[in-house]
Design an enzyme around this catalytic site. Structure first.
Site, mmCIF file in Angstrom:
data_model
loop_
_atom_site.group_PDB
_atom_site.id
_atom_site.type_symbol
_atom_site.label_atom_id
_atom_site.label_comp_id
_atom_site.label_asym_id
_atom_site.label_seq_id
_atom_site.Cartn_x
_atom_site.Cartn_y
_atom_site.Cartn_z
ATOM 1 N NE ARG A 12 -41.172 -3.549 -25.683
ATOM 2 C CZ ARG A 12 -41.543 -3.570 -26.950
ATOM 3 N NH1 ARG A 12 -40.559 -4.104 -27.143
ATOM 4 N NH2 ARG A 12 -42.253 -4.306 -27.132
ATOM 5 C CB SER B 292 -46.607 5.698 -21.826
ATOM 6 O OG SER B 292 -45.797 4.576 -22.220
ATOM 7 N NE ARG C 8 -41.519 2.311 -26.349
ATOM 8 C CZ ARG C 8 -42.885 1.650 -25.996
ATOM 9 N NH1 ARG C 8 -43.465 0.941 -25.111
ATOM 10 N NH2 ARG C 8 -43.397 1.726 -26.940
ATOM 11 C CE1 TYR D 145 -51.847 3.316 -20.642
ATOM 12 C CE2 TYR D 145 -49.384 2.905 -22.190
ATOM 13 C CZ TYR D 145 -50.223 3.254 -21.172
ATOM 14 O OH TYR D 145 -49.414 3.211 -20.283
ATOM 15 C CD GLU E 132 -50.026 -10.946 -16.273
ATOM 16 O OE1 GLU E 132 -50.440 -10.810 -16.214
ATOM 17 O OE2 GLU E 132 -49.971 -12.408 -17.610
ATOM 18 C CE LYS E 133 -45.502 -2.035 -16.788
ATOM 19 N NZ LYS E 133 -46.071 -2.785 -15.627
ATOM 20 C CB ALA E 134 -42.327 -8.718 -20.145
#
Ligand code: NAD
Ligand code: GDC
Length: 346
Positions: A220, A118, A283, A149, A191-193
């Site tokens: 992002r 990741s 990111r 993580y 859940e992600k964004a």
């Protein structure tokens, strides 16, 4: 017939990968703690099992598969990974899965092994400026991921590379940058964004307000799952082991993402920025290496993937509402029924 083992097949990317490998003509075994929640998988064999248990790993990895895809992980979005309360489980579960798989794949003579790392393994100090984050592959050290993580991902990348050096295991390592799409987790806390924004916009009335964690200026990039798999399959066939970024270079702020979803939905929304787990400030994928090594990089506009994902999540929200309504009316019927039964018993 080429054979593949997909670890984490009951998950989001694993489910899409199974479908793609079947289309390409592979014999596919999937393994996961659970069945896929949103789709029927066309696997030739599907094993429900816990990959932290070496006896399960020995059972599913019983042959020298042509390709092994290691996607199983204890993971989620910012709400699951950056609050701190899941750190021990995330490190332990994913770490043990990877330790088990690296060893057994080597023993069984697996021909190629893909590992999904990741972008969370990149150092936090390079991701403090939201407009200019640095995520080139060679910027990984000195290591300083901002989450446990990310540290586990970095450890496991190194683990697979060590098995490559010492035992000749043919590994491929990619660093995924926030992958989204249909048939992925959209509620429940993991859940992600992109999925969270789609759900929030689907649930709100036109003109209403949605909550977004942080000041919304954090940035992002998001990659649609089909392009992620295109990158994975190309890496598997290339004469290059990585680690390599598989991500989009289309960077956007999180408030910008929320507005994009609203545009796709045809709704006007207001954003209320509230405190929440944030992760790094900025990111973005750096795709110089993937272009150089694979002669390819993701290129589809974010909007295209958001359109597909929003329509799918909007349907899920409607289905969930209909289910709640049905459950309520069943509950009423049952309680009216039991009431009249009680009455008649009096
Ligand atoms: P996901 O959570 O949907 O899939 C992971 C699957 O692993 C789940 O179905 C889960 O049940 C399974 N799993 C967890 N522990 C297991 C165990 N002990 N035994 C067997 N199965 C187990 O996640 P995803 O989005 O499909 O991600 C796939 C991989 O890609 C993960 O390794 C993840 O860390 C990595 N990744 C994903 C993203 C992203 O944005 N989706 C970004 C970077 C890296
Ligand atoms: O969850 P995520 O997509 O993970 O969050 C992106 C940003 O969106 C964070 O700054 C978060 O605070 C913000 N955000 C605002 N509102 C919301 O309602 C919300 N839900 C969520 N989830 N986020 C919200 C991810 C990891 C992945 C993976 C990728 C690799 O980190 O969670 O598991 O490994 O990185 O790129 P993100 O991008 O921080």
């Amino acid at each position: 017939m080429r054979t593949a083992l997909v670890c984490g097949a009951g998950g989001f990317i694993g489910g899409h990968l199974v479908k793609r490998l079947k289309k390409e003509g592979f014999w596919v075994r999937g393994v996961d703690l659970k069945q896929h929640e949103y789709t029927q998988l066309p696997t030739d064999d599907f094993v429900i099992g816990d990959l932290t248990d070496i006896s399960v790993v020995n059972k599913v990895l019983d042959q020298p598969f042509d390709e092994l895809y290691q996607l199983a992980a204890d993971m989620g979005g910012a709400g699951y990974l950056f609050g701190g309360e899941n750190d021990a489980n995330v490190m332990h579960n994913s770490g043990v899965i990877n330790l088990n798989i690296a060893k057994r794949a080597t023993e069984m003579g697996v021909k190629k092994l893909f590992y999904s790392s990741s972008a969370c393994m990149y150092p936090a100090y390079n991701q403090e400026d939201p407009d200019n984050p640095k995520c080139a592959e060679n910027s990984a050290y000195p290591a300083a991921p901002d989450s446990e993580y990310g540290w586990e991902k970095l450890f496991s990348e190194r683990l697979y590379c060590a098995f490559h050096r010492n035992y000749g295991l043919n590994v491929k390592v990619a660093r995924f940058h926030n992958v989204f799409g249909i048939e992925g987790t959209w509620n429940g806390g993991k859940e992600k964004a992109p999925a969270a924004m789609c759900r929030k916009v689907a649930e709100v009335e036109d003109g209403g307000t949605i909550e977004v964690w942080g000041d919304g200026l954090q940035t992002r990039s998001f990659l649609y799952v089909d392009e992620c798999l295109e990158g994975v399959r190309r890496l598997m066939d290339a004469d290059f082991m990585g680690p390599v970024n598989i991500g989009s270079e289309e960077m956007i702020s999180i408030n910008g993402l929320a507005q994009l979803v609203a545009e796709v939905a045809g709704k006007k929304i207001h954003i209320k920025n509230i405190p929440g787990p944030m992760g790094v400030r900025g990111r973005n994928s750096d795709n110089a290496l993937i272009k150089e090594k694979l002669g390819w990089a993701p290129s589809k506009p974010l909007r295209e993937g958001i359109e597909k994902t929003y329509y799918w999540i909007n349907e899920q929200v409607k289905l969930q509402k209909a289910e709640v309504k049905l459950n309520k009316s069943l509950y009423n019927e049952v309680s009216i029924g039991s009431c009249s039964l009680q009455d008649s018993c009096r």
